[in-house]
Structures are given as C-alpha cells and as structure tokens.
Design an enzyme around this catalytic site. Structure first.
Site: not given
Length: 174
Positions: A116-117
């Site tokens: 995700a990040c």
C-alpha cells in the site's frame, strides 16, 4: 526517457522513504526485519553520501506506528519527517510538494508496507510522468507473496526494481 535504460545519476534522483516505523515493521514478514533495516540504512547512507535529497514520510506516529526508526533518524539529521493522514504519500500535499520542490524526475522509493504505502505513490508518480525506481530490498510487505505481487504490479506499471547495492554502484561508477 527513451527505451534505452540510463544508469542512475545522483543529481537526477530524490529518495522518498515511506513509513520506516516500528509499528509497521512488526508486521513485515517478507524479509527478516534486521535485513530490511540494514538495507534501509544502506539506502539512506548512499543518498546522503551522494547529496541526493531525501523526503521522509510517516503515518500515525503518535497513535501506533511510532516515530521514524532511530537508526534512520541518526543518519537524517536535519530532515523532518512529514506526517500524513492518508495512505498514499503522493496524495499528501506537503510530501508531494517536497518531492516536486527537488526538481528531480527520478524517484527512488523505499518503505513499508510494499502493498500500500509504497505501491500507491509509485503508481501515482508514474501516472504523473516520473521515472520511479523501487529499492525492492529496502521495502517490506506483510507476506512474501503479497510483497512480490505488489512489486510485480509496480513493475508492470513501469516502475523499475533495483536494490540498495545497485543504487550505490550506479552512483559511484568506479
């Protein structure tokens, strides 16, 4: 860039470090945590040695993630982490503007968590015309499979995968 691969040059690059925080590192299972930390330290030291600007982002540092990992803080004296609320660093105005302010079009990205990040800003910055290099051995995912799938997706979108050692050797050249 044309279809011909050009070696990395420090004066063209900015390093974006995403969420190197203990609360997130505890969830990493794709690589031994100490190896991940050593690779992140090596990546950061390489950037500093070659005067590559470093943008650091953290999330939920006061809630559960904690501050930037102390070994990275020691290397990055004078660099203030940008605390953001959303998962995508590229959608955070302060972090996005900090990368843009460097004037560099090649972004090296390392961080937690790959799924995700790391992948969100990679995909977003590619869309915006940046050339993106994921320092894959300085990224950690929740599982080996989810980490690899995220790397595959980023690579399919146009990101280039590299290692901290490859970055060092391309910067050094001799």
């Amino acid at each position: 860039m044309s279809g011909t691969e050009v070696l990395l040059q420090p004066e063209q690059c900015v390093l974006l470090l995403v969420d190197f925080q203990a609360g997130l590192a505890f969830g990493v299972e794709s690589i031994p945590r100490q190896v991940l930390l050593n690779n992140a330290i090596a990546t950061t030291r390489t950037a500093r040695a070659f005067d590559v600007p470093v943008v650091v982002s953290t999330s939920a540092s006061r809630a559960y993630s904690g501050p930037l990992l102390p070994p990275l803080q020691q290397i990055l004296t004078g660099v203030q982490p940008i605390e953001r609320k959303n998962m995508n660093v590229w959608e955070d105005e302060a972090a996005h503007d900090a990368v843009i302010a460097t004037g560099r079009k090649r972004i090296l990205i390392a961080g937690l968590l790959t799924e995700a990040c790391v992948s969100f800003p990679v995909l977003s910055s590619l869309r915006d015309g940046f050339e993106v290099f994921v320092v894959a051995d300085a990224c950690g995912g929740l599982t080996p499979a989810s980490h690899q799938l995220a790397l595959t997706r980023m690579q399919s979108a146009g990101a280039k995968l590299t290692s901290w050692l490859q970055v060092l050797l391309e910067f050094q050249r001799d």
